[in-house]
Design a protein around this motif. Structure first.
Motif, PDB file in Angstrom:
ATOM      1  N   GLY A 199       0.752  10.491  -0.111  1.00  0.00           N
ATOM      2  CA  GLY A 199      -0.179  11.542  -0.498  1.00  0.00           C
ATOM      3  C   GLY A 199      -0.780  11.377  -1.879  1.00  0.00           C
ATOM      4  N   PHE A 200      -0.277  10.436  -2.702  1.00  0.00           N
ATOM      5  CA  PHE A 200      -0.818  10.239  -4.041  1.00  0.00           C
ATOM      6  C   PHE A 200      -2.117   9.440  -3.989  1.00  0.00           C
ATOM      7  CE2 PHE A 200       3.686  11.002  -4.794  1.00  0.00           C
ATOM      8  CZ  PHE A 200       3.650  11.886  -5.861  1.00  0.00           C
ATOM      9  N   ARG A 201      -2.818   9.392  -5.146  1.00  0.00           N
ATOM     10  CA  ARG A 201      -4.039   8.591  -5.234  1.00  0.00           C
ATOM     11  C   ARG A 201      -3.713   7.141  -4.862  1.00  0.00           C
ATOM     12  NH1 ARG A 201      -8.886   8.836  -8.236  1.00  0.00           N
ATOM     13  NH2 ARG A 201      -8.189  10.694  -9.364  1.00  0.00           N
ATOM     14  N   GLY A 202      -4.487   6.591  -3.929  1.00  0.00           N
ATOM     15  CA  GLY A 202      -4.175   5.252  -3.450  1.00  0.00           C
ATOM     16  C   GLY A 202      -2.813   5.186  -2.788  1.00  0.00           C
ATOM     17  N   GLY A 203      -2.409   6.292  -2.183  1.00  0.00           N
ATOM     18  CA  GLY A 203      -1.047   6.402  -1.661  1.00  0.00           C
ATOM     19  C   GLY A 203      -0.730   5.414  -0.560  1.00  0.00           C
ATOM     20  N   ALA A 204      -1.725   5.009   0.225  1.00  0.00           N
ATOM     21  CA  ALA A 204      -1.468   4.045   1.294  1.00  0.00           C
ATOM     22  C   ALA A 204      -0.968   2.730   0.720  1.00  0.00           C
ATOM     23  CB  ALA A 204      -2.735   3.819   2.109  1.00  0.00           C
ATOM     24  N   ALA A 205      -1.577   2.292  -0.390  1.00  0.00           N
ATOM     25  CA  ALA A 205      -1.141   1.050  -1.036  1.00  0.00           C
ATOM     26  C   ALA A 205       0.227   1.232  -1.674  1.00  0.00           C
ATOM     27  CB  ALA A 205      -2.161   0.615  -2.085  1.00  0.00           C
ATOM     28  N   LYS A 206       0.457   2.359  -2.302  1.00  0.00           N
ATOM     29  CA  LYS A 206       1.747   2.596  -2.949  1.00  0.00           C
ATOM     30  C   LYS A 206       2.873   2.678  -1.922  1.00  0.00           C
ATOM     31  CE  LYS A 206      -0.447   4.880  -6.863  1.00  0.00           C
ATOM     32  NZ  LYS A 206      -0.824   6.143  -7.502  1.00  0.00           N
ATOM     33  N   ALA A 207       2.587   3.284  -0.779  1.00  0.00           N
ATOM     34  CA  ALA A 207       3.591   3.325   0.287  1.00  0.00           C
ATOM     35  C   ALA A 207       3.881   1.923   0.801  1.00  0.00           C
ATOM     36  CB  ALA A 207       3.108   4.218   1.426  1.00  0.00           C
ATOM     37  N   SER A 208       2.838   1.098   0.896  1.00  0.00           N
ATOM     38  CA  SER A 208       3.020  -0.289   1.320  1.00  0.00           C
ATOM     39  C   SER A 208       3.919  -1.045   0.348  1.00  0.00           C
ATOM     40  CB  SER A 208       1.662  -0.986   1.429  1.00  0.00           C
ATOM     41  OG  SER A 208       1.812  -2.376   1.609  1.00  0.00           O
ATOM     42  N   ILE A 209       3.709  -0.823  -0.945  1.00  0.00           N
ATOM     43  CA  ILE A 209       4.497  -1.516  -1.976  1.00  0.00           C
ATOM     44  C   ILE A 209       5.956  -1.086  -1.911  1.00  0.00           C
ATOM     45  CG2 ILE A 209       4.818  -1.736  -4.467  1.00  0.00           C
ATOM     46  CD1 ILE A 209       1.705  -1.455  -4.660  1.00  0.00           C
ATOM     47  N   LEU A 210       6.198   0.222  -1.831  1.00  0.00           N
ATOM     48  CA  LEU A 210       7.571   0.710  -1.752  1.00  0.00           C
ATOM     49  C   LEU A 210       8.247   0.233  -0.476  1.00  0.00           C
ATOM     50  CD1 LEU A 210       9.898   2.396  -2.847  1.00  0.00           C
ATOM     51  CD2 LEU A 210       8.858   4.416  -1.787  1.00  0.00           C
ATOM     52  N   SER A 211       7.513   0.249   0.620  1.00  0.00           N
ATOM     53  CA  SER A 211       8.069  -0.212   1.887  1.00  0.00           C
ATOM     54  C   SER A 211       8.451  -1.682   1.812  1.00  0.00           C
ATOM     55  CB  SER A 211       7.053   0.010   3.014  1.00  0.00           C
ATOM     56  OG  SER A 211       7.489  -0.569   4.221  1.00  0.00           O
ATOM     57  N   SER A 212       7.597  -2.503   1.201  1.00  0.00           N
ATOM     58  CA  SER A 212       7.900  -3.929   1.071  1.00  0.00           C
ATOM     59  C   SER A 212       9.104  -4.146   0.164  1.00  0.00           C
ATOM     60  CB  SER A 212       6.685  -4.683   0.525  1.00  0.00           C
ATOM     61  OG  SER A 212       5.622  -4.681   1.453  1.00  0.00           O
ATOM     62  N   ALA A 213       9.211  -3.340  -0.894  1.00  0.00           N
ATOM     63  CA  ALA A 213      10.367  -3.465  -1.780  1.00  0.00           C
ATOM     64  C   ALA A 213      11.654  -3.142  -1.026  1.00  0.00           C
ATOM     65  CB  ALA A 213      10.208  -2.540  -2.984  1.00  0.00           C
ATOM     66  N   LEU A 214      11.627  -2.085  -0.218  1.00  0.00           N
ATOM     67  CA  LEU A 214      12.818  -1.714   0.549  1.00  0.00           C
ATOM     68  C   LEU A 214      13.136  -2.764   1.607  1.00  0.00           C
ATOM     69  CD1 LEU A 214      12.114   2.108   0.983  1.00  0.00           C
ATOM     70  CD2 LEU A 214      13.812   1.044  -0.517  1.00  0.00           C
ATOM     71  N   PHE A 224      12.697   2.804   6.642  1.00  0.00           N
ATOM     72  CA  PHE A 224      12.254   2.558   5.270  1.00  0.00           C
ATOM     73  C   PHE A 224      10.745   2.802   5.141  1.00  0.00           C
ATOM     74  CE2 PHE A 224      15.869  -0.591   4.129  1.00  0.00           C
ATOM     75  CZ  PHE A 224      16.637   0.463   3.676  1.00  0.00           C
ATOM     76  N   MET A 225       9.998   2.327   6.123  1.00  0.00           N
ATOM     77  CA  MET A 225       8.547   2.465   6.063  1.00  0.00           C
ATOM     78  C   MET A 225       8.128   3.929   6.136  1.00  0.00           C
ATOM     79  SD  MET A 225       5.732   0.573   8.438  1.00  0.00           S
ATOM     80  CE  MET A 225       6.606  -0.964   8.150  1.00  0.00           C
ATOM     81  N   ARG A 226       8.756   4.698   7.003  1.00  0.00           N
ATOM     82  CA  ARG A 226       8.402   6.113   7.117  1.00  0.00           C
ATOM     83  C   ARG A 226       8.769   6.867   5.840  1.00  0.00           C
ATOM     84  NH1 ARG A 226      11.030   5.605  12.078  1.00  0.00           N
ATOM     85  NH2 ARG A 226      12.613   7.134  11.478  1.00  0.00           N
ATOM     86  N   VAL A 227       9.909   6.529   5.251  1.00  0.00           N
ATOM     87  CA  VAL A 227      10.304   7.166   3.994  1.00  0.00           C
ATOM     88  C   VAL A 227       9.285   6.859   2.905  1.00  0.00           C
ATOM     89  CG1 VAL A 227      12.014   7.148   2.138  1.00  0.00           C
ATOM     90  CG2 VAL A 227      12.763   7.234   4.522  1.00  0.00           C
ATOM     91  N   ALA A 228       8.862   5.600   2.811  1.00  0.00           N
ATOM     92  CA  ALA A 228       7.889   5.206   1.793  1.00  0.00           C
ATOM     93  C   ALA A 228       6.566   5.934   1.992  1.00  0.00           C
ATOM     94  CB  ALA A 228       7.672   3.693   1.836  1.00  0.00           C
ATOM     95  N   GLN A 229       6.122   6.043   3.234  1.00  0.00           N
ATOM     96  CA  GLN A 229       4.873   6.758   3.506  1.00  0.00           C
ATOM     97  C   GLN A 229       4.991   8.226   3.129  1.00  0.00           C
ATOM     98  OE1 GLN A 229       4.458   5.863   7.676  1.00  0.00           O
ATOM     99  NE2 GLN A 229       2.981   4.224   7.286  1.00  0.00           N
ATOM    100  N   GLY A 230       6.107   8.829   3.486  1.00  0.00           N
ATOM    101  CA  GLY A 230       6.267  10.240   3.168  1.00  0.00           C
ATOM    102  C   GLY A 230       6.337  10.513   1.680  1.00  0.00           C
ATOM    103  N   LEU A 231       6.979   9.617   0.926  1.00  0.00           N
ATOM    104  CA  LEU A 231       7.144   9.836  -0.509  1.00  0.00           C
ATOM    105  C   LEU A 231       5.863   9.593  -1.299  1.00  0.00           C
ATOM    106  CD1 LEU A 231      10.653   8.205  -1.116  1.00  0.00           C
ATOM    107  CD2 LEU A 231      10.092  10.632  -1.221  1.00  0.00           C
TER     108      LEU A 231
END
Length: 718
Positions: A254-269, A244-251
């Motif tokens: 790369g966006f602005r503030g993407g590290a935080a957004k990946a963290s949020i998606l990963s936590s949701a999953l 889940f975490m790798r998927v969130a990082q990949g998705l």
């Protein structure tokens, strides 16, 4: 201190947890172990014994779900007996992260065996107490029951902190106080709300029936919650959490503030399979926090985003922590109805948090993570697509099959995953040249580890639900809830009189709002010392009936009561990030190297949108798919506009509280955004909706037009 410069992974398609753990990550992990799974690091035969007991507990719970006909009190008492024994084996009286005890002292053996013995005594003697004694206790029964109550309070002290035992002890003392109680005395007509109980009466209420310690809360823990916690543990050990975490990082990385957004998606999953905010912080934060710091977030902001997203993981169906299962039981509704109703607010909450992270990225002028450091999305998806099979079966069956019970679906899913574990490890071992047999042995070892992890995670939940049963039992036997309702009724009547000049509707709204604010504060204060499950149980027993009475709701109507229960549930979740006691914030700060109090304060600011959403659900039940007095009464044509307006309101509120939209807001712009968000709490009239949208648009274009005269966003400080 965590090193924010370390790369995400040497191989972008692989998970980095194989790298060496930093000192901060070790401290965070020790916090989780001390708080949730026990702080003792046992060795040799003592460690083996803990593993055997934990595995036996899992097997018993799976057997109980399979046969489905074990006596109610026997199941609950056995559940508590296992929790008792493991509590005194793995939870020391003094929990000091970094200094774990390595053996069980002699007195904990006595306490553990004694506590388990009280549960065993009740199992063997309850038929005699109920049938031959007519529910009356002998002196031996009273002594054993007294021992259980005392040892339960001590166990709660070890597992969930001192707050619950103190509250429970105060309630017991209250039950004993009165003209006919053990502690005799007349407090006067204004203070004496009941006649008082003798000690045998109190013990009989708490020990020997299903309205005290062995009430609904621990019943749900034994029947349903355990299996879902075990599901999450096996699913994570299977490798789904890392995937889940790798998927969130990949998705999103790369966006602005993407590290935080990946963290949020990963936590949701991860929230889909885990009901613990603190463990969510540690399992995901060891990667995401360092990445956020490296891409420009301060240590406190990086930790706070992880805390906010992990806390909200408890809102994500289907697990939603133990509290959601108890809520369904309290409302007497099917669990599938609850998770369907809770889905829209959960997605709104995470959608608004993604906006919060984007606003912070704009404030700091941040960019995304370089693509060469991110997992390749297609390759990552292909590497773990099969993880979605058990999750899809679980969610799909719970959602569409009216004949499937949650515990049976969870059990079936666990069995499927156990087979998947053996097949996966056998395949990987064969591919690596180690042999299928070695892989199957590795799979069996992981299954045992998953069982032990799941059982240890359940200790605190089982003890918390049993201890909360003390309070619920006292409320039942003394009628305390009615007395509290009368007191609050007097306060609300005063508010109605104060606002009477504005008309009856405004006066009633003001009275209800006052009670909601009081409930919000109580939930946040209780949350400083109680986990979410215990917090919700207390609030549902004491405060929910009061809100229902003041608001004129019908307690037997689940469609009317669900918004009230969700209101207190949301504020109980917010307590995880409420300073000064916010374990999730301390765990995140240990990883980030930031200030834990500042991390908690920042996380609470991010969590304010959750508070607004709680009010939205109460005043606009359509967000819970409630209409025409029934659950599921809202069609999508009616729900979609409500969802859009609610999301816009959350965005406006987040921009106001963060003091930033397109650029930094001035006080007038912040006020206009707040007004717009408050209007959209109840988006029922088209003119008011247009006014709110107009205010937001006015602020945006005001900032857009004045932007040339201001410094660029990249130069603004956080």
């Amino acid at each position: 201190m965590s090193d924010p410069t370390r790369p995400i992974s040497s191989d972008p398609t692989l998970t980095p947890p194989g790298a060496e753990m930093t000192e901060g990550e070790r401290r965070a992990l020790e916090m989780v172990e001390a708080a949730e799974t026990g702080g003792r690091k046992l060795f040799s035969w003592q460690k083996t014994l803990v593993t055997l007991v934990a595995v036996a507990w899992c097997l018993y719970q799976m057997y109980a779900a399979q046969v489905g006909n074990i006596d109610t009190l026997t199941l609950r008492a056995t559940h508590l007996g296992f929790a008792f024994f493991l509590t005194y084996l793995v939870f020391p009286f003094r929990k000091t992260p970094g200094e774990p005890q390595t053996r069980v002292p002699w007195y904990d053996w006595i306490l553990g065996i004694g506590a388990t013995g009280t549960a065993a005594y009740l199992i063997t003697q309850y038929p005699h107490i109920a049938n031959e004694q007519g529910g009356l206790l002998t002196s031996t029964d009273v002594w054993v029951g007294s021992g259980m109550v005392l040892l339960l309070l001590l166990a709660a002290w070890r597992t969930i902190g001192v707050a619950m035992p103190i509250v429970a002890a105060v309630f017991i003392l209250y039950a004993l106080t009165g003209p006919k109680g053990l502690i005799r005395g007349d407090l006067g007509p204004n203070l004496q709300l009941h006649a008082g109980q003798t000690w045998p009466q109190v013990v009989g209420q708490l020990f020997a029936n299903t309205e005290g310690i062995f009430g609904t809360a621990i019943g749900v823990s034994a029947q349903i919650v355990f299996l879902f916690v075990l599901f999450g543990s096996v699913f994570d050990k299977l490798g789904a959490g890392d995937w889940f975490m790798r998927v969130a990082q990949g998705l999103l990385g790369g966006f602005r503030g993407g590290a935080a957004k990946a963290s949020i998606l990963s936590s949701a999953l991860n929230g889909v399979i885990s009901g613990s905010a603190v463990s969510n912080v540690v399992t995901g934060g060891n990667i995401t926090i360092g990445t956020m710091i490296r891409t420009g977030y301060s240590r406190e902001k990086a930790g706070a985003i992880e805390v906010a997203s992990s806390s909200n993981g408890q809102l994500m169906p289907p697990v939603m922590g133990a509290a959601a299962f108890i809520m369904a039981q309290n409302l007497n509704i099917e669990y599938r109805s609850l998770i369907l109703a809770a889905a829209i607010p959960a997605f709104l909450c995470y959608g608004a948090l993604l906006v919060v992270s984007h606003i912070e990225a704009l404030k700091l002028g941040l960019r995304g993570v370089p693509k060469n450091e991110l997992p390749r999305v297609r390759q990552t998806l292909l590497s773990g697509w099969y993880y979605m099979l058990p999750l899809g079966y679980l969610i799909g069956t719970l959602s569409v099959n009216p004949d499937a019970t949650p515990e049976r679906v969870a059990l079936n899913t666990i069995v499927v995953m156990l087979v998947m574990m053996l097949v996966q490890e056998g395949f990987l071992a064969a591919r690596d040249g180690r042999g299928v047999g070695r892989g199957v042995l590795d799979g069996a070892r992981k299954i045992i580890e998953a069982f032990e992890s799941g059982a240890r995670s359940m200790i605190g939940i089982a003890i918390a639900t049993a201890a909360a049963g003390i309070i619920v039992g006292i409320v039942t036997i003394t009628g305390l809830g009615f007395g509290l309702a009368d007191i609050v009724q007097l306060a609300s009547d005063g508010m109605r009189s104060l606002l009477g000049f504005a008309g009856p509707q405004v006066a009633t709204f003001g009275a209800v709002l006052m009670v909601l604010v009081m409930a919000q504060l109580i939930a946040l204060i209780l949350g400083m010392g109680l986990p979410t499950t215990a917090n919700y149980i207390l609030m549902s027993a004491l405060i929910v009936p009061i809100i229902a009475k003041i608001a004129g709701l019908e307690p037997s109507n689940p469609a009317q009561m669900l918004p009230v229960h969700m209101f207190v549930f949301y504020f109980g979740i917010m307590a995880d990030s409420t300073p000064p006691v916010a374990l999730a914030a301390f765990a995140a700060a240990a990883i980030s190297g930031g200030n834990p109090v500042a991390t908690g304060v920042q996380a609470f600011q991010y969590e304010l949108r959750t508070a607004l959403l709680a009010y939205m659900m109460f005043f606009n039940p359509q967000l819970l798919l409630i209409a025409n007095g029934r659950l599921g009464g809202v069609g999508w044509g009616e729900a979609i506009p409500m969802i859009i307006f609610a999301f816009i309101g959350l965005v406006a509120f987040s921009a106001a509280t963060l003091r930033f939209l397109h650029r930094r807001t001035n006080p007038l712009q912040m006020l206009l955004l707040l007004v717009a968000s408050f209007i959209l709490i109840i988006p029922t009239h088209i003119l008011w909706n247009l006014l709110a949208l107009g205010l937001i648009a006015a602020v945006y274009f005001w900032q857009k037009l004045g932007g040339r005269a201001e410094p660029p966003a990249a130069t603004l400080t956080a």
